[in-house]
Design an enzyme around this catalytic site. Sequence first.
Site, short mmCIF file in Angstrom:
data_model
loop_
_atom_site.label_atom_id
_atom_site.label_comp_id
_atom_site.label_asym_id
_atom_site.label_seq_id
_atom_site.Cartn_x
_atom_site.Cartn_y
_atom_site.Cartn_z
CG HIS A 1 -2.22 -0.50 1.08
ND1 HIS A 1 -3.07 -0.74 2.13
CD2 HIS A 1 -2.91 -0.86 -0.02
CE1 HIS A 1 -4.21 -1.20 1.69
NE2 HIS A 1 -4.13 -1.28 0.37
CE LYS B 1 -1.90 4.39 -2.53
NZ LYS B 1 -1.85 3.08 -1.87
CG HIS C 1 -7.77 6.82 -2.02
ND1 HIS C 1 -6.39 6.74 -2.03
CD2 HIS C 1 -8.23 5.57 -2.21
CE1 HIS C 1 -6.02 5.49 -2.24
NE2 HIS C 1 -7.11 4.76 -2.34
CE LYS D 1 -6.36 4.69 2.45
NZ LYS D 1 -6.44 5.06 1.02
O1 LIG Z 1 -3.65 1.08 -2.03
C1 LIG Z 1 -4.71 1.57 -2.38
O2 LIG Z 1 -4.88 2.80 -2.41
C2 LIG Z 1 -5.82 0.65 -2.80
C3 LIG Z 1 -5.72 -0.71 -2.58
N1 LIG Z 1 -6.70 -1.58 -2.97
C4 LIG Z 1 -7.81 -1.11 -3.63
C5 LIG Z 1 -8.82 -2.03 -4.08
C6 LIG Z 1 -8.69 -3.47 -3.85
C7 LIG Z 1 -9.58 -4.10 -2.99
C8 LIG Z 1 -9.50 -5.48 -2.77
C9 LIG Z 1 -8.52 -6.23 -3.41
C10 LIG Z 1 -7.63 -5.59 -4.26
C11 LIG Z 1 -7.72 -4.22 -4.48
C12 LIG Z 1 -9.95 -1.57 -4.75
C13 LIG Z 1 -10.09 -0.21 -4.97
C14 LIG Z 1 -9.13 0.70 -4.54
C15 LIG Z 1 -7.99 0.24 -3.86
C16 LIG Z 1 -6.97 1.18 -3.43
O3 LIG Z 1 -7.10 2.41 -3.60
#
Ligand SMILES: O=C(O)c1c[nH]c2c(-c3ccccc3)cccc2c1=O
Length: 457
Positions: free
Chosen positions: A116, A118, A345, A347
């Site tokens: 995740h 960034k 988006h 957190k």
């Molecule tokens: O790291 C991030 O920001 C994000 C990480 N997973 C996301 C998913 C997702 C949900 C379940 C399984 C795989 C992907 C779906 C929509 C947005 C995100 C997202 O924004």
Amino acid sequence: KLDQKGSDHCLKMNDRFGFYLTKVAGIDNAHNLHAVHIKDILSTSMGNLQASAQFNYMFDIPWLIQQYPVEFRSKPLLIVHGMQRETKAEYDMAAMNYSNVKLCQAKMEIMYGTHHTKMMLLLYDNGMRVVITTANNIHQDWYQKTQGVWISPLFPKLDKGEASAGDSDTHFKKDLLEYLSAYKLNGLKEWQEHIKQHNMSSAKVFILGSVPGRHLGEKKTAFGHLKLRKILQEHGPSVSEVKGWPVVGQFSSIGSMGPNKDNWLCAEWRESLSTAKGLGGLRTADAPLKLIFPTKDNIRLSLEGYPAGASVPYSIHTAKKQQFLHEYFHQWRAEVQGRSRAMPHIKTYLRMSPDSKKIAWFAVTSSNLSKAAWGALEKKQSQLMIRSYEIGVLFLPQMFGAEKFFEVQDKECQNSGEFPVPYDLPPTPYTKQDRPWLWDIPYKDLPDTHGNMWCPS
Ligand SMILES: O=C(O)c1c[nH]c2c(-c3ccccc3)cccc2c1=O
């Protein structure tokens, strides 16, 4: 150009914390004066780029390259991701078109974990910067959402002989190096070296990192919610000052946390976030917990409409197992920043005074409300099990010359010492009719901003 100059000017004005929101298309531009777009972060005005590393979850590689000024598009670029199988192959293919782009795949050895984190590492001819954000490297994450960005000061190069380890009071450099070394990837060695060679003593934030693993002994408090607990124990507000102050959590996704609050949420997780300095054993009365998560109507009436919900992945399967959670929920409202319709988006986590005029600390991070991100104690609390890579930064008042607390900035564009909390405080509870947004069920009763319904396949 005026707007370029204008935005640079704003970058300067808002430099106190280095914390920005991303620009949002389609709102009154007055609300974008202190906001940044990815092109601003990569612009020549930030430094003469020599090389960069981009850590993220989702990448549109051609789009990302286009965000760099044309003169920087052929500089070495390292892309760090956690994708496997088909998606990894897609990234490898896309990168083939750019001889300056290298890919680095983070090890995902624990099930259900994701990369995740960034983060941008930007090496210039006169120093380097670290940027930590909540936005994926894709167009729509930088278009009409509320996203957070922390931009470091310019960290100058250490002279060869310079003895100083170049660290800050928040041991920013040591923690960033510890985070990167936890990847155990040869591909990151050069960037670990770049960081070692720079003076990061001007960093005023603490690093909040998560790395997959079962962390025990010394490492038990290095990552996840126990790292936050450790920092608050040592540098946080005193117990007497924050007794009864609510903990606020705001996020765009939710993991499975057991059938009731005592499994994890109001046990180890809330204990860490409500930690205060001083008599460790002194358990303060349980801090009230307020969770901010978009309602179905927040999403429906947003700038993007129902498609905003494609980035708010809360499944009905998970929601059904934890209805207790919905008692804590509050709507997404951000009138203070003109972003009530720019879906979150970002957190963020904070500790708020009962009158919501002050905060004791503020964190912005990639971590959603999940055990995967923050960690779960195992084996009689002897180890913290984390599934995902995450990174965020924590702001403590005393590191920014504030007396005891941050004053909450309640009007926009105030160039004052107040902290720019990205949404309205106090949070607004769900009405009886409100439902949390669930991304995998259809909504055919009311159309969204664009006149469409939501029919997930
Ligand atoms: O790291 C991030 O920001 C994000 C990480 N997973 C996301 C998913 C997702 C949900 C379940 C399984 C795989 C992907 C779906 C929509 C947005 C995100 C997202 O924004």
